[in-house]
Design a protein around this motif. Structure first.
Motif, PDB file in Angstrom:
ATOM      1  N   GLY A 132      -6.360   6.022 -10.344  1.00  0.00           N
ATOM      2  CA  GLY A 132      -7.710   5.853  -9.824  1.00  0.00           C
ATOM      3  C   GLY A 132      -7.806   4.704  -8.839  1.00  0.00           C
ATOM      4  N   ASP A 133      -6.666   4.047  -8.583  1.00  0.00           N
ATOM      5  CA  ASP A 133      -6.673   2.925  -7.649  1.00  0.00           C
ATOM      6  C   ASP A 133      -7.089   3.416  -6.259  1.00  0.00           C
ATOM      7  N   PRO A 134      -8.026   2.723  -5.608  1.00  0.00           N
ATOM      8  CA  PRO A 134      -8.513   3.180  -4.288  1.00  0.00           C
ATOM      9  C   PRO A 134      -7.415   3.303  -3.244  1.00  0.00           C
ATOM     10  N   ASP A 135      -6.359   2.497  -3.381  1.00  0.00           N
ATOM     11  CA  ASP A 135      -5.267   2.536  -2.420  1.00  0.00           C
ATOM     12  C   ASP A 135      -4.023   3.213  -2.978  1.00  0.00           C
ATOM     13  N   ILE A 214       7.706  -0.473 -11.328  1.00  0.00           N
ATOM     14  CA  ILE A 214       7.343   0.708 -10.539  1.00  0.00           C
ATOM     15  C   ILE A 214       6.562   0.294  -9.296  1.00  0.00           C
ATOM     16  N   THR A 215       5.625  -0.636  -9.481  1.00  0.00           N
ATOM     17  CA  THR A 215       4.817  -1.101  -8.349  1.00  0.00           C
ATOM     18  C   THR A 215       5.676  -1.784  -7.300  1.00  0.00           C
ATOM     19  N   ASP A 223       6.538   0.009   2.236  1.00  0.00           N
ATOM     20  CA  ASP A 223       6.696  -1.138   3.129  1.00  0.00           C
ATOM     21  C   ASP A 223       5.364  -1.881   3.259  1.00  0.00           C
ATOM     22  N   GLU A 224       4.738  -2.083   2.108  1.00  0.00           N
ATOM     23  CA  GLU A 224       3.463  -2.781   2.037  1.00  0.00           C
ATOM     24  C   GLU A 224       3.492  -3.765   0.870  1.00  0.00           C
TER      25      GLU A 224
END
Length: 241
Positions: A132-135, A214-215, A223-224
């Motif tokens: 549900g994370d917006p990004d 995982i993140t 690449d962020e």
């Protein structure tokens, strides 16, 4: 791309038939980059835990695992087994139904543990649902994958995947088959659980470590820089990792 291993020895006829159909279709829709396969154990059963962005993710991760010699036992919501066609496919590939919030939930872990004892790969989506994370970063995880690894001693391998949502949008129903979309999957080293056995809150601590790995791997693919917090679906806000 790393060398591809032979066809999975533990796959059944249904699994092989489905793979024969779906792998060419997936290759036609995606340009894949696989990495980290050296972290997938070849001498014992193991748990793969991955992030969940779109309903196409199980195919993406199964494709990665199959290409490296593993036919994963996918843990899926029990309600999916009642869906026409899909339910038949899930039963055919011997997926493991997950009953959440019921007494049958323990049987799901028992079935997964038995598969691990036989040396199989068990695929889990620890978020329990689409993020549900917006990004589209991973959310807080549930403890099932960690408990399974702690209880059995099986390696817990974090896998990050990104790009399948360009083919099928989160909660979307229409495939964007052309042009081919880039899809990346990266497996990391097993989560270190050695200090957690028989300690209070071990499953939750292990889950926090798992989701952090995982993140971090997902950040490599994208690449962020990931956000400072992790999305909590209960409060619909990010909390400190």
């Amino acid at each position: 791309m790393p060398p591809v291993r032979p066809r999975p020895a533990r796959s059944n006829r249904t699994y092989r038939s489905i793979a024969h159909i779906l792998r060419p279709a997936l290759r036609a829709m995606t340009r894949t980059t696989w990495s980290g396969a050296e972290h997938l154990p070849t001498d014992r059963g193991f748990v793969v835990a991955t992030n969940h962005v779109t309903n196409l993710d199980p195919l993406t991760v199964a494709h990665f695992l199959w290409d490296h010699g593993f036919a994963p036992r996918i843990m899926a919501k029990h309600s999916l087994f009642g869906v026409p066609v899909l339910g038949r496919v899930l039963r055919g590939i011997e997926a493991i139904p997950v009953h959440r919030g019921t007494a049958a939930g323990a049987r799901s872990l028992d079935a997964a543990a038995a598969a691990l004892e036989r040396g199989e790969c068990v695929l889990v989506f620890p978020e329990g649902t689409l993020t549900g994370d917006p990004d589209l970063w991973p959310m807080l995880g549930k403890t099932g994958a960690a408990r399974l690894a702690l209880d059995t001693g099986a390696p817990l391998v974090p896998v990050a995947q990104w790009g399948a949502h360009r083919v099928l949008a989160p909660r979307g129903k229409v495939l964007k088959a052309v042009p081919r979309r880039p899809v990346g999957v990266i497996a990391g080293p097993p989560v270190d659980l050695d200090d957690l056995h028989e300690t209070r809150g071990a499953a939750q601590t292990a889950t926090t470590r798992l989701m952090a790995q995982i993140t971090d791997q997902l950040a490599q693919i994208r690449d962020e820089q990931p956000p400072d917090g992790v999305w909590d679906p209960r409060t619909r806000s990010r909390v400190v990792r």
